[in-house]
Scaffold this motif. Structure first.
Motif, PDB file in Angstrom:
ATOM      1  N   VAL A 234      46.739 -97.072  83.390  1.00 41.94           N
ATOM      2  CA  VAL A 234      48.182 -96.811  83.417  1.00 41.94           C
ATOM      3  C   VAL A 234      48.630 -95.966  82.230  1.00 41.94           C
ATOM      4  O   VAL A 234      49.826 -95.863  81.942  1.00 41.94           O
ATOM      5  CB  VAL A 234      48.983 -98.131  83.479  1.00 41.94           C
ATOM      6  CG1 VAL A 234      48.708 -98.862  84.778  1.00 41.94           C
ATOM      7  CG2 VAL A 234      48.682 -99.024  82.270  1.00 41.94           C
ATOM      8  N   GLY A 235      47.690 -95.336  81.542  1.00 42.21           N
ATOM      9  CA  GLY A 235      48.024 -94.417  80.458  1.00 42.21           C
ATOM     10  C   GLY A 235      48.788 -95.084  79.331  1.00 42.21           C
ATOM     11  O   GLY A 235      48.401 -96.146  78.843  1.00 42.21           O
ATOM     12  N   ALA A 270      56.309 -89.713  82.782  1.00 40.01           N
ATOM     13  CA  ALA A 270      56.780 -88.786  81.755  1.00 40.01           C
ATOM     14  C   ALA A 270      56.039 -89.084  80.464  1.00 40.01           C
ATOM     15  O   ALA A 270      55.500 -90.183  80.282  1.00 40.01           O
ATOM     16  CB  ALA A 270      58.286 -88.926  81.549  1.00 40.01           C
ATOM     17  N   THR A 271      56.024 -88.123  79.565  1.00 37.14           N
ATOM     18  CA  THR A 271      55.400 -88.339  78.257  1.00 37.14           C
ATOM     19  C   THR A 271      56.422 -88.791  77.221  1.00 37.14           C
ATOM     20  O   THR A 271      56.062 -89.207  76.126  1.00 37.14           O
ATOM     21  CB  THR A 271      54.719 -87.055  77.757  1.00 37.14           C
ATOM     22  OG1 THR A 271      55.687 -86.005  77.697  1.00 37.14           O
ATOM     23  CG2 THR A 271      53.583 -86.650  78.692  1.00 37.14           C
ATOM     24  N   GLU A 272      57.717 -88.703  77.577  1.00 28.71           N
ATOM     25  CA  GLU A 272      58.793 -89.163  76.690  1.00 28.71           C
ATOM     26  C   GLU A 272      59.711 -90.101  77.461  1.00 28.71           C
ATOM     27  O   GLU A 272      60.001 -89.866  78.633  1.00 28.71           O
ATOM     28  CB  GLU A 272      59.617 -87.985  76.183  1.00 28.71           C
ATOM     29  CG  GLU A 272      58.874 -87.000  75.309  1.00 28.71           C
ATOM     30  CD  GLU A 272      59.792 -85.863  74.874  1.00 28.71           C
ATOM     31  OE1 GLU A 272      60.323 -85.922  73.757  1.00 28.71           O
ATOM     32  OE2 GLU A 272      59.997 -84.934  75.690  1.00 28.71           O
ATOM     33  N   PHE A 273      60.182 -91.145  76.776  1.00 27.98           N
ATOM     34  CA  PHE A 273      61.131 -92.059  77.408  1.00 27.98           C
ATOM     35  C   PHE A 273      62.528 -91.735  76.882  1.00 27.98           C
ATOM     36  O   PHE A 273      62.931 -92.186  75.811  1.00 27.98           O
ATOM     37  CB  PHE A 273      60.755 -93.510  77.119  1.00 27.98           C
ATOM     38  CG  PHE A 273      61.672 -94.501  77.794  1.00 27.98           C
ATOM     39  CD1 PHE A 273      62.210 -94.244  79.051  1.00 27.98           C
ATOM     40  CD2 PHE A 273      62.000 -95.699  77.175  1.00 27.98           C
ATOM     41  CE1 PHE A 273      63.057 -95.150  79.681  1.00 27.98           C
ATOM     42  CE2 PHE A 273      62.840 -96.619  77.801  1.00 27.98           C
ATOM     43  CZ  PHE A 273      63.369 -96.345  79.040  1.00 27.98           C
ATOM     44  N   ASN A 285      46.853 -93.835  90.445  1.00 29.54           N
ATOM     45  CA  ASN A 285      45.457 -93.680  90.055  1.00 29.54           C
ATOM     46  C   ASN A 285      45.198 -92.379  89.293  1.00 29.54           C
ATOM     47  O   ASN A 285      44.053 -92.062  88.964  1.00 29.54           O
ATOM     48  CB  ASN A 285      44.550 -93.722  91.290  1.00 29.54           C
ATOM     49  CG  ASN A 285      44.585 -95.067  91.972  1.00 29.54           C
ATOM     50  OD1 ASN A 285      44.279 -96.085  91.352  1.00 29.54           O
ATOM     51  ND2 ASN A 285      44.976 -95.102  93.240  1.00 29.54           N
ATOM     52  N   ASP A 286      46.269 -91.631  89.002  1.00 34.64           N
ATOM     53  CA  ASP A 286      46.100 -90.328  88.352  1.00 34.64           C
ATOM     54  C   ASP A 286      47.109 -90.164  87.209  1.00 34.64           C
ATOM     55  O   ASP A 286      47.751 -89.134  87.063  1.00 34.64           O
ATOM     56  CB  ASP A 286      46.273 -89.205  89.391  1.00 34.64           C
ATOM     57  CG  ASP A 286      45.948 -87.830  88.813  1.00 34.64           C
ATOM     58  OD1 ASP A 286      45.068 -87.760  87.932  1.00 34.64           O
ATOM     59  OD2 ASP A 286      46.594 -86.850  89.227  1.00 34.64           O
ATOM     60  N   ASN A 290      48.561 -89.863  78.092  1.00 36.42           N
ATOM     61  CA  ASN A 290      49.817 -89.756  77.334  1.00 36.42           C
ATOM     62  C   ASN A 290      51.054 -89.929  78.211  1.00 36.42           C
ATOM     63  O   ASN A 290      52.174 -89.712  77.756  1.00 36.42           O
ATOM     64  CB  ASN A 290      49.879 -88.410  76.603  1.00 36.42           C
ATOM     65  CG  ASN A 290      49.967 -87.232  77.567  1.00 36.42           C
ATOM     66  OD1 ASN A 290      49.549 -87.337  78.722  1.00 36.42           O
ATOM     67  ND2 ASN A 290      50.486 -86.104  77.085  1.00 36.42           N
ATOM     68  N   GLU A 291      50.858 -90.325  79.464  1.00 42.39           N
ATOM     69  CA  GLU A 291      51.991 -90.481  80.384  1.00 42.39           C
ATOM     70  C   GLU A 291      52.376 -91.950  80.574  1.00 42.39           C
ATOM     71  O   GLU A 291      51.520 -92.838  80.536  1.00 42.39           O
ATOM     72  CB  GLU A 291      51.650 -89.863  81.744  1.00 42.39           C
ATOM     73  CG  GLU A 291      51.578 -88.336  81.714  1.00 42.39           C
ATOM     74  CD  GLU A 291      51.201 -87.749  83.059  1.00 42.39           C
ATOM     75  OE1 GLU A 291      51.694 -86.650  83.371  1.00 42.39           O
ATOM     76  OE2 GLU A 291      50.404 -88.374  83.800  1.00 42.39           O
TER      77      GLU A 291
END
Length: 396
Positions: A234-235, A270-273, A285-286, A290-291
């Motif tokens: 889950v990154g 997203a990479t930012e919240f 699954n992908d 960093n996400e």
């Protein structure tokens, strides 16, 4: 019908009736800013007035911890309540002392009196027998109309019921009857939607629901923990990895009970919240390292809609994504509107509860279309967990 004693069965004419209400209302600068809880008490108060009772209201406000705190006085509640009732509401700055006894003795049939904050007495939260007995001297009959405080074994919610004939008020009855309809004796199939940030806060809820419902959908941050337990990366998503064994036990319990447990299969990441960041729609699954998974994707929403279309009862607790931060409110709002449509058309009984849930349904503009929405918070959650609530047990 739940096996509780109901106010309709009580002889109250000319009697002093102690009514536990929930007046823990939002206030600012000594003024009530939201009178929802005052309105919830009106049917019971009006029922007692028309029956010729002398209604003595008991309530807490804030957490004064057994001390007198001026800012937590219930006096500012009396006039707004009187305005809603269309009749005077007297207030006494006492709880079980001589002033309270005198104020009660001066009442006439149909009068309403509000007693000072019960939590100003240390014996309230300790459920001290002496305090409960002193409270009981103010009345001949006890009515609990505060389901939101029913999970607490306090003097005014449980102790006093040992000394007086005890009944459920109309608001309490409505809450219990709808929760029984949704979970204890529902029309099947039953679909439950559970969301929120952490599995750790809802372990007992999930453990109980897999034994009670036909389909359980888990969304929000807590879904990430279950996905991780199944081996999904889950990154950088919110995930309680230390609860993997607990999550696997819940998944196994669902399978054993024959409960279909649905998890998101696609997500908005997203990479930012923050509001409106750069996002990507992807399979769970992908997810890159960093996400963060911040909402369910459209395929998940469709699968959930199909499950609800086959249901007769839907129970909802918790948002399905980070709904306070757009665009991560999409799944919650879309699912809420679908449930509302089904409920409005009479296809399902839809019951929801919990602070974040109520906020999410209001945000979606569909709260009025649900069969019932509980604002009871902790009591709602404990009922859903299958726990006995002291304030309800005292009325059986």
């Amino acid at each position: 019908m739940t096996d509780i004693r109901r106010i309709q069965d009580a002889e109250v004419a000319g009697k002093r009736v102690l009514v536990r209400v929930d007046f823990n209302v939002p206030m600012k600068d000594g003024a009530v800013t939201d009178d929802t809880r005052l309105k919830a008490a009106l049917p019971t108060i009006e029922h007692l007035k028309q029956a010729g009772a002398r209604t003595v209201l008991l309530a807490h406000f804030g957490r004064p911890k057994g001390q007198r705190v001026d800012e937590m006085s219930l006096e500012p509640v009396a006039q707004p309540l009187a305005d809603l009732l269309g009749d005077p509401v007297d207030f006494v700055d006492d709880i079980t002392g001589a002033d309270a006894l005198e104020a009660v003795s001066d009442m006439s049939d149909g009068d309403v009196l509000l007693i000072q904050n019960t939590r100003f007495e240390a014996g309230e939260e300790k459920n001290d027998p002496a305090f409960a007995e002193a409270l009981a001297k103010l009345g001949d009959v006890y009515v609990n109309d505060a389901f939101s405080a029913a999970h607490r074994a306090h003097g005014s919610t449980e102790g006093v019921a040992k000394h007086l004939p005890a009944y459920a008020g109309l608001s309490m009855q409505r809450e219990i009857d709808h929760l029984v309809q949704a979970l204890e004796a529902p029309e099947r199939p039953v679909v439950a939607l559970v969301g929120g940030a952490k599995v750790s806060t809802k372990i007992e809820l999930l453990e109980n629901l897999v034994k009670k419902v036909d389909v359980l959908f888990v969304g929000g941050g807590m879904a990430n923990t279950l996905l991780h337990a199944k081996g999904v990366n889950v990154g950088a998503s919110l995930c309680e990895k230390d609860l993997a064994d607990t999550a696997r036990a819940i998944l196994a319990a669902a399978e054993t009970a024959g409960c279909q447990l649905i998890l998101p299969n696609d997500a908005l990441v997203a990479t930012e919240f923050k509001p409106h960041p750069e996002t990507r729609l992807t399979s769970v699954n992908d997810v890159a390292e960093n996400e963060m998974i911040l909402d369910c994707g459209p395929a998940t929403i469709t699968a959930l809609a199909v499950a609800m279309d086959g249901a007769k009862t839907v129970i909802w607790n918790g948002p399905l994504g980070a709904f306070e931060t757009p665009p991560f409110d999409t799944a919650t709002v879309t699912a809420a509107k679908h449930v509302a449509d089904l409920a409005r058309e009479g296809e399902i009984v839809a019951v929801a509860g919990g602070g974040d849930t109520v906020a999410a349904l209001n945000q979606a503009g569909v709260a009025d279309d649900f069969t019932f929405i509980s604002t009871a918070g902790g009591a709602f959650l404990e009922w859903m967990e299958g726990k006995a609530l002291p304030g309800v047990e005292a009325l059986r």
